[in-house]
Design an enzyme around this catalytic site. Structure first.
Site, mmCIF file in Angstrom:
data_model
loop_
_atom_site.group_PDB
_atom_site.id
_atom_site.type_symbol
_atom_site.label_atom_id
_atom_site.label_comp_id
_atom_site.label_asym_id
_atom_site.label_seq_id
_atom_site.Cartn_x
_atom_site.Cartn_y
_atom_site.Cartn_z
ATOM 1 N N GLN A 11 0.815 -1.215 0.000
ATOM 2 C CA GLN A 11 0.000 0.000 0.000
ATOM 3 C C GLN A 11 0.852 1.270 0.000
ATOM 4 O OE1 GLN A 11 -4.014 -0.011 2.026
ATOM 5 N NE2 GLN A 11 -2.919 -1.380 3.396
ATOM 6 N N ASP A 35 14.509 -9.949 -1.910
ATOM 7 C CA ASP A 35 14.078 -10.586 -0.661
ATOM 8 C C ASP A 35 14.914 -9.984 0.453
ATOM 9 O OD1 ASP A 35 13.499 -12.177 1.487
ATOM 10 O OD2 ASP A 35 14.134 -14.065 0.561
ATOM 11 N N ILE A 36 14.310 -9.107 1.261
ATOM 12 C CA ILE A 36 15.095 -8.405 2.270
ATOM 13 C C ILE A 36 15.607 -9.340 3.367
ATOM 14 C CG2 ILE A 36 13.965 -6.198 1.841
ATOM 15 C CD1 ILE A 36 12.395 -6.614 4.465
ATOM 16 N N ALA A 59 6.996 -5.556 4.482
ATOM 17 C CA ALA A 59 6.612 -6.081 5.792
ATOM 18 C C ALA A 59 5.732 -7.312 5.641
ATOM 19 C CB ALA A 59 5.860 -5.020 6.603
ATOM 20 N N THR A 61 2.437 -8.555 7.015
ATOM 21 C CA THR A 61 1.321 -7.856 7.663
ATOM 22 C C THR A 61 0.098 -8.735 7.914
ATOM 23 O OG1 THR A 61 0.518 -7.085 5.515
ATOM 24 C CG2 THR A 61 2.018 -5.621 6.723
ATOM 25 N N THR A 100 4.508 -0.003 13.456
ATOM 26 C CA THR A 100 3.077 -0.148 13.697
ATOM 27 C C THR A 100 2.652 0.196 15.125
ATOM 28 O OG1 THR A 100 1.273 -1.795 13.720
ATOM 29 C CG2 THR A 100 3.464 -2.588 14.225
ATOM 30 N N ASP A 101 1.378 0.509 15.275
ATOM 31 C CA ASP A 101 0.762 0.713 16.590
ATOM 32 C C ASP A 101 0.715 -0.581 17.409
ATOM 33 O OD1 ASP A 101 -1.152 0.151 14.375
ATOM 34 O OD2 ASP A 101 -2.555 -0.156 16.020
ATOM 35 N N TYR A 124 2.817 -10.579 15.390
ATOM 36 C CA TYR A 124 3.037 -9.489 14.446
ATOM 37 C C TYR A 124 3.638 -8.275 15.160
ATOM 38 C CZ TYR A 124 1.949 -5.400 11.594
ATOM 39 O OH TYR A 124 2.025 -4.208 10.914
#
Length: 290
Positions: A11, A35-36, A59, A61, A100-101, A124
């Protein structure tokens, strides 16, 4: 200026690529191209391209699936950022990394500041926190952006799910006791670019963690209401479903969600003059989310 984007089909990565194309010397790669989790591949890419900035939008997700795919979640969300950070440090690049939160437990009664103690309640969230720590350990020149409830025209998200379900359901039950900040992917991209340009201009930069999300805070139920209001006013749906607010206990999931995902965004506004995402404005273009 040379910029490497990882996760360019996600996104935020998609928006970053669109906005920076033609503006900088850009190398935008998806997971198939880079591919990280492969340290050798990351080092080779960074060594050859020599980016001034690395924008990591890659990420894992799948929040619920991560409970069963812990090793994969940690590989992508922790070891991947570690590889990028090591190469960024080695070749003097600046790393901007998305988090992320979900690093918080969601039990606090106020919006979380950057200095609140993380306490993730899911695989996660734990893997993303581990990624933050790895980035900070391996690369001095880093900016970590924690964000929340991301949605946009590209990829899978809550807005698209609501519109899809609205086509086939007369009533939907939506969780009403989890609160947070919807955040438009295009605004996240703009914020990351603004931070990058701030550094590129030579202005003094405080490295570290920053919160960026939308305003106003709402529950998932309230977010759904706004989505269907926009869908109705823009004639995206001929009829909108009635909505019922339910509790988290009534909608159990494999991964625990934070009840409070509200992020305080004063620090990023103070240091970079970046205002919260106007997510309600982003919904006026709701026909693009179908």
């Amino acid at each position: 200026m040379r910029v490497l984007i990882t996760g360019c089909k996600g996104q935020v990565g998609y928006c970053l690529t669109e906005k920076l194309a033609g503006q900088v010397e850009l190398l935008a790669l998806d997971s198939e191209q880079l591919d990280i989790t492969d340290a050798v591949a990351v080092d080779k890419t960074v060594a050859e391209f020599k980016p001034d900035f690395i924008l990591n939008a890659a990420a894992y997700t799948a929040v619920d699936r991560a409970e069963e795919e812990k090793e994969l979640a940690y590989a992508v969300n922790c070891e991947g950022p570690r590889n990028l950070a090591r190469s960024a440090h080695l070749y003097d690049s600046v790393l901007l990394h998305l988090s992320t939160d979900y690093v918080f437990d969601g039990e606090g009664g106020t919006a979380y500041h950057e200095n609140h103690t993380p306490n993730p309640q899911s695989v996660y969230g734990a893997s993303k926190l581990a990624g933050e720590i790895a980035v900070a350990e391996e690369c001095n020149q880093h900016l970590i952006m924690r964000t929340a409830w991301v949605f946009g025209e590209h990829g899978n998200n809550f807005v698209k799910t609501m519109l899809r379900l609205g086509l086939s359901h007369n009533q939907l039950s939506i969780v009403g006791d989890q609160y947070g900040s919807p955040t438009y992917a295009g605004d996240i991209a703009d914020a990351l670019i603004a931070m990058m340009l701030h550094v590129a201009s030579g202005k003094q930069t405080a490295w570290g963690v920053f919160h960026y999300s939308g305003a106003p805070y709402v529950s998932w139920f309230q977010f759904a209401q706004r989505i269907f209001d926009a869908a109705k006013s823009n004639v995206v749906l001929a009829q909108t479903p009635s909505l019922k607010s339910i509790t988290t206990a009534e909608y159990p999931t494999p991964a625990k969600r934070p009840a409070n995902s509200r992020l305080n965004c004063e620090k990023i506004q103070s240091q970079f003059d970046i205002k919260p995402s106007d997510w309600q404005k982003a919904l006026t273009n709701i026909s693009a989310y179908k």
